[in-house]
Motif scaffolding. Structure first.
Motif, PDB file in Angstrom:
ATOM      1  N   TYR A  59       0.826  -1.210   0.000  1.00 15.42           N
ATOM      2  CA  TYR A  59       0.000   0.000   0.000  1.00 15.42           C
ATOM      3  C   TYR A  59       0.863   1.264   0.000  1.00 15.42           C
ATOM      4  O   TYR A  59       0.416   2.328  -0.454  1.00 15.42           O
ATOM      5  N   PHE A  60       2.100   1.175   0.474  1.00 18.61           N
ATOM      6  CA  PHE A  60       3.024   2.307   0.360  1.00 18.61           C
ATOM      7  C   PHE A  60       3.233   2.652  -1.119  1.00 18.61           C
ATOM      8  O   PHE A  60       3.208   3.823  -1.507  1.00 18.61           O
ATOM      9  N   ILE A 116      -0.157   7.124  -6.550  1.00 21.22           N
ATOM     10  CA  ILE A 116      -1.292   8.038  -6.694  1.00 21.22           C
ATOM     11  C   ILE A 116      -0.896   9.479  -6.401  1.00 21.22           C
ATOM     12  O   ILE A 116      -1.315  10.409  -7.108  1.00 21.22           O
ATOM     13  N   PHE A 117      -0.066   9.682  -5.361  1.00 25.52           N
ATOM     14  CA  PHE A 117       0.171  11.042  -4.869  1.00 25.52           C
ATOM     15  C   PHE A 117       1.590  11.561  -5.102  1.00 25.52           C
ATOM     16  O   PHE A 117       1.859  12.731  -4.815  1.00 25.52           O
ATOM     17  N   GLY A 118       2.483  10.719  -5.596  1.00 31.22           N
ATOM     18  CA  GLY A 118       3.846  11.180  -5.836  1.00 31.22           C
ATOM     19  C   GLY A 118       3.882  12.377  -6.773  1.00 31.22           C
ATOM     20  O   GLY A 118       3.255  12.355  -7.845  1.00 31.22           O
ATOM     21  N   ASN A 119       4.557  13.438  -6.360  1.00 34.49           N
ATOM     22  CA  ASN A 119       4.715  14.671  -7.146  1.00 34.49           C
ATOM     23  C   ASN A 119       3.418  15.476  -7.313  1.00 34.49           C
ATOM     24  O   ASN A 119       3.394  16.429  -8.093  1.00 34.49           O
ATOM     25  N   LYS A 120       2.358  15.111  -6.606  1.00 32.87           N
ATOM     26  CA  LYS A 120       1.130  15.915  -6.637  1.00 32.87           C
ATOM     27  C   LYS A 120       1.328  17.175  -5.784  1.00 32.87           C
ATOM     28  O   LYS A 120       2.008  17.139  -4.758  1.00 32.87           O
ATOM     29  N   SER A 137       3.225  13.880  -1.272  1.00 30.00           N
ATOM     30  CA  SER A 137       2.739  15.043  -2.014  1.00 30.00           C
ATOM     31  C   SER A 137       3.325  16.315  -1.419  1.00 30.00           C
ATOM     32  O   SER A 137       3.985  16.288  -0.376  1.00 30.00           O
ATOM     33  N   SER A 138       3.083  17.443  -2.086  1.00 32.04           N
ATOM     34  CA  SER A 138       3.432  18.743  -1.509  1.00 32.04           C
ATOM     35  C   SER A 138       2.142  19.543  -1.359  1.00 32.04           C
ATOM     36  O   SER A 138       1.215  19.414  -2.165  1.00 32.04           O
ATOM     37  N   PHE A 139       2.088  20.371  -0.306  1.00 32.24           N
ATOM     38  CA  PHE A 139       0.837  21.075  -0.009  1.00 32.24           C
ATOM     39  C   PHE A 139       1.146  22.346   0.771  1.00 32.24           C
ATOM     40  O   PHE A 139       2.234  22.501   1.356  1.00 32.24           O
ATOM     41  N   GLY A 140       0.149  23.225   0.802  1.00 30.75           N
ATOM     42  CA  GLY A 140       0.306  24.480   1.527  1.00 30.75           C
ATOM     43  C   GLY A 140      -0.015  24.351   3.000  1.00 30.75           C
ATOM     44  O   GLY A 140       0.874  24.405   3.849  1.00 30.75           O
ATOM     45  N   PHE A 160      10.800   3.631   4.024  1.00 33.84           N
ATOM     46  CA  PHE A 160       9.944   3.632   2.847  1.00 33.84           C
ATOM     47  C   PHE A 160       9.376   5.020   2.524  1.00 33.84           C
ATOM     48  O   PHE A 160       8.488   5.151   1.698  1.00 33.84           O
ATOM     49  N   GLY A 161       9.894   6.035   3.197  1.00 39.27           N
ATOM     50  CA  GLY A 161       9.548   7.396   2.815  1.00 39.27           C
ATOM     51  C   GLY A 161       8.458   8.066   3.606  1.00 39.27           C
ATOM     52  O   GLY A 161       8.010   9.165   3.236  1.00 39.27           O
TER      53      GLY A 161
END
Length: 300
Positions: A66-67, A73-77, A99-102, A136-137
């Motif tokens: 699941y990792f 799904i979310f890598g580089n989002k 992901s990256s987010f504000g 695993f990040g």
């Protein structure tokens, strides 16, 4: 675009409430659950109708598969804001990591938000698991996630919560028109997963049945335990959460006596003047959440 992470029907109700208040606007939806049920799909589809795009994910894979899924799904989002209630969950932690987010905004997930022994206050991840997850990040855990909260939207103004930076919002039930019925009163039993609160579930169920004796009452089963245990219990089935079902009963009855096990639904309905809450107490019940609100104890 913002990202909404949802895990339960009650969370979906909270999210819809924030959408209707225009706090949440354009968003992508990630709805994850541990079992695909009719109820989960019902609430997923409700939120899906508001979203720009959506993903329904069943958590049925073992570590570390699941990792890889979440990273795919979310890598580089990139997101403006992320909204979630599940600050303790590995899936939330992975999304925040990949992901990256504000900013991070949170909202209530029921009574666990203000019970200081719940999974929102006690980190249950072992040191070994934390090390493996970091390999695993995964950069986040319960406390680091809570430390990121920019604002917490709550429907529980009288309770301490997972963040001190709160904004109180009216509960979504305020937009549900309640028409008081003509019949005098009725009893409603909110079921639970009996095996999770006692090692003697058969004995506890028998005690509850004896309490109601031959009197008819409505029975709303727990979504994860839908068996009909009581011969004189009128089953209220369906995909809507218990609070909505009880509000619909108020269109028939002037007063409703709700019996249960100190559940979130009872807390949520405690401010309605025509609903009285009763919580079962027994030496058989091993779980005892001391939540202070307007209810009476009933010994069985």
């Amino acid at each position: 675009m913002d990202l909404i992470i949802c895990n339960t029907p009650f969370q979906a109700i909270q999210i819809e409430n924030l959408i209707k208040k225009e706090i949440i606007k354009e968003f992508e939806l990630f709805f994850f659950c541990y079992e695909e049920t009719e109820q989960m799909l019902f609430y997923y589809n409700k939120l899906r109708s508001y979203s720009k795009c959506s993903k329904f994910y069943v958590c049925n894979k073992r570590f570390p598969l699941y990792f890889f899924d979440i990273k795919y799904i979310f890598g580089n989002k990139k997101y403006g804001n992320i909204y979630t209630a599940s600050v303790e969950c590995i899936y939330t932690h992975l999304i925040l990591s990949y992901s990256s987010f504000g900013k991070l905004f949170t909202f209530d997930d029921g009574s666990a938000n203000f019970i200081n022994t719940s999974f929102y206050y006690v980190n249950k991840r072992s040191k070994f698991a934390s090390i493996i997850y970091r390999v695993f990040g995964c950069k986040y855990d319960l406390f680091k996630t809570k430390g990121l909260i920019n604002k917490h939207y709550t429907i529980y103004p009288n309770f301490e919560n997972i963040s001190n930076n709160i904004e109180v919002v009216d509960f979504c039930f305020s937009y549900h028109q309640i028409k008081k019925g003509d019949k005098e009163s009725v009893d409603v039993l909110l079921g639970t997963v009996y095996k999770e609160i006692t090692k003697q579930s058969d004995d506890l169920i028998k005690k509850i049945g004896n309490f109601f004796e031959d009197e008819n009452f409505y029975y709303i089963p727990h979504p994860r335990d839908t068996e009909k245990y009581f011969k004189n219990g009128i089953l209220i089935d369906g995909v809507e959460i218990a609070e909505i079902k009880i509000l619909k009963l108020l269109e028939v009855y002037k007063k409703i006596n709700v019996y249960g096990f100190n559940s979130t639904a009872q807390v949520n309905l405690s401010n309605l003047e025509n609903v009285s809450n009763f919580c079962f107490k027994s030496e058989l019940i091993e779980r005892d959440f001391d939540v202070k609100y307007n209810y009476k104890d009933v010994e069985i």
